[in-house]
Design a protein around this motif. Structure first.
Motif, PDB file in Angstrom:
ATOM      1  N   ASP A 167      23.288  86.114  42.123  1.00 43.80           N
ATOM      2  CA  ASP A 167      22.919  85.655  40.773  1.00 43.80           C
ATOM      3  C   ASP A 167      21.451  85.253  40.800  1.00 43.80           C
ATOM      4  N   LEU A 168      20.771  85.468  39.690  1.00 42.28           N
ATOM      5  CA  LEU A 168      19.334  85.175  39.648  1.00 42.28           C
ATOM      6  C   LEU A 168      19.061  84.118  38.577  1.00 42.28           C
ATOM      7  N   ASP A 213      21.188  89.707  35.312  1.00 42.61           N
ATOM      8  CA  ASP A 213      20.433  88.522  34.872  1.00 42.61           C
ATOM      9  C   ASP A 213      18.990  88.807  34.511  1.00 42.61           C
ATOM     10  N   GLY A 214      18.624  90.072  34.411  1.00 43.29           N
ATOM     11  CA  GLY A 214      17.221  90.383  34.125  1.00 43.29           C
ATOM     12  C   GLY A 214      16.420  90.519  35.414  1.00 43.29           C
ATOM     13  N   GLN A 218      11.500  82.490  41.011  1.00 45.06           N
ATOM     14  CA  GLN A 218      10.561  81.657  40.226  1.00 45.06           C
ATOM     15  C   GLN A 218      10.847  81.779  38.722  1.00 45.06           C
ATOM     16  N   THR A 219      10.287  82.827  38.120  1.00 46.74           N
ATOM     17  CA  THR A 219      10.372  82.923  36.640  1.00 46.74           C
ATOM     18  C   THR A 219      10.902  84.292  36.207  1.00 46.74           C
ATOM     19  N   LEU A 220      11.408  84.323  34.999  1.00 52.64           N
ATOM     20  CA  LEU A 220      11.945  85.576  34.446  1.00 52.64           C
ATOM     21  C   LEU A 220      10.782  86.493  34.054  1.00 52.64           C
ATOM     22  N   ALA A 221      10.805  87.696  34.593  1.00 56.95           N
ATOM     23  CA  ALA A 221       9.745  88.665  34.254  1.00 56.95           C
ATOM     24  C   ALA A 221      10.171  89.519  33.060  1.00 56.95           C
ATOM     25  N   ARG A 256      14.182 100.590  36.527  1.00 58.50           N
ATOM     26  CA  ARG A 256      15.314 100.279  35.651  1.00 58.50           C
ATOM     27  C   ARG A 256      15.924  98.938  36.046  1.00 58.50           C
ATOM     28  N   MET A 257      16.710  98.392  35.111  1.00 54.97           N
ATOM     29  CA  MET A 257      17.218  97.028  35.312  1.00 54.97           C
ATOM     30  C   MET A 257      18.620  97.007  35.913  1.00 54.97           C
TER      31      MET A 257
END
Ligand code: SAH
Length: 240
Positions: free
Chosen positions: A9-10, A45-46, A64-67, A134-135
């Motif tokens: 999980d992110l 989770d993006g 760290q942060t969501l890109a 791709r995600m």
């Protein structure tokens, strides 16, 4: 920027332990040091920025942060008969680059009698997903028979039947007035489909037979061409 597919999980602050293969890739191959930044995605989770922590020892990643937020992929599948391994691996890699959400391996009358290593094919798909940006990673499903695939074909999914034996409209025409919604491309083995198999596929109301032109394409060429044309006509190449 290096992208890595993980199953964890992110979320901000999460600590991701790297498996030996990932650690070797980041630290030894890509020679990243502590503090180096990579992008992580897990298909749910993006995409997140993360920093490498810990030296050559048990390297880990600190999220760290969501890109980029998780984006829905294309509702596009590929059902491909078992062909010889090198070509099958090419097909898996190109299906990932071309946005297929899943790849179903088919056992047909003339398919290669092989037992593909689905774990290896999934790793190829993941590596292609990392490279292509791709995600998510296409799901690679274990081989099942064409008849089982047809019996359980979803009512709302169109089947683009790439029929090399002819009597099929050009792909652009077949998709031109196509309904939107989920599709899957079907590609036969080096020996093609048998007459009985062609009849069974064509009997499905969701089937749209298509021609990929006057020349006989190898299965990998046909898969690449069909997936590309679907993306151009109905998929996410239109808005690119
Ligand atoms: N046995 C065939 C070749 C099969 S090619 C022969 O030699 O005649 C492998 C698969 O690619 C086919 O089953 C079909 O799904 C697809 N394909 C190849 N060429 C095609 C074409 N011109 N039109 C539609 N599908 C094609």
């Amino acid at each position: 920027m290096i992208r890595l597919h993980v199953s964890d999980d992110l979320r901000a602050g999460a600590e991701i332990e790297l498996n030996p293969g990932q650690r070797r890739y980041l630290v030894d191959v890509m020679r990243l040091g502590p503090g180096a930044e990579v992008l992580l995605f897990n298909g749910r989770d993006g995409e997140w920025r993360a920093r490498l922590a810990g030296g050559r020892g048990a390297a880990s990643l600190e999220v760290q942060t969501l890109a980029r937020p998780q984006a829905g992929g294309c509702d596009l599948g590929l059902a491909v008969a078992l062909v010889k391994r090198p070509r099958l691996e090419t097909i898996i890699e190109k299906a990932a680059e071309l946005g297929a959400a899943r790849v179903r391996l088919m056992i047909t009358e003339r398919a290669q009698p092989i037992r593909p290593n689905v774990e290896r094919l999934t790793a190829i798909a993941a590596e292609a997903a990392e490279q292509t940006g791709r995600m998510d990673v296409p799901a690679i499903e274990a081989p099942i028979s064409l008849s089982s695939i047809l019996e359980s074909w979803p009512g709302d999914r169109f089947l683009m039947f790439c029929d090399e034996a002819g009597e099929a409209p050009p792909l652009v025409d077949a998709l031109g007035d196509a309904p939107s919604g989920g599709w899957a491309v079907m590609i036969g083995p080096e020996g093609g489909f048998s007459a009985a198999e062609r009849a069974a596929v064509r009997a499905l109301p969701q089937t749209r037979p298509v021609s990929l032109g006057p020349r006989i394409l190898r299965a990998d060429t046909a898969a690449i061409a069909a997936l590309s044309l679907w993306q151009a006509i109905l998929g996410d190449w239109r808005g690119a």
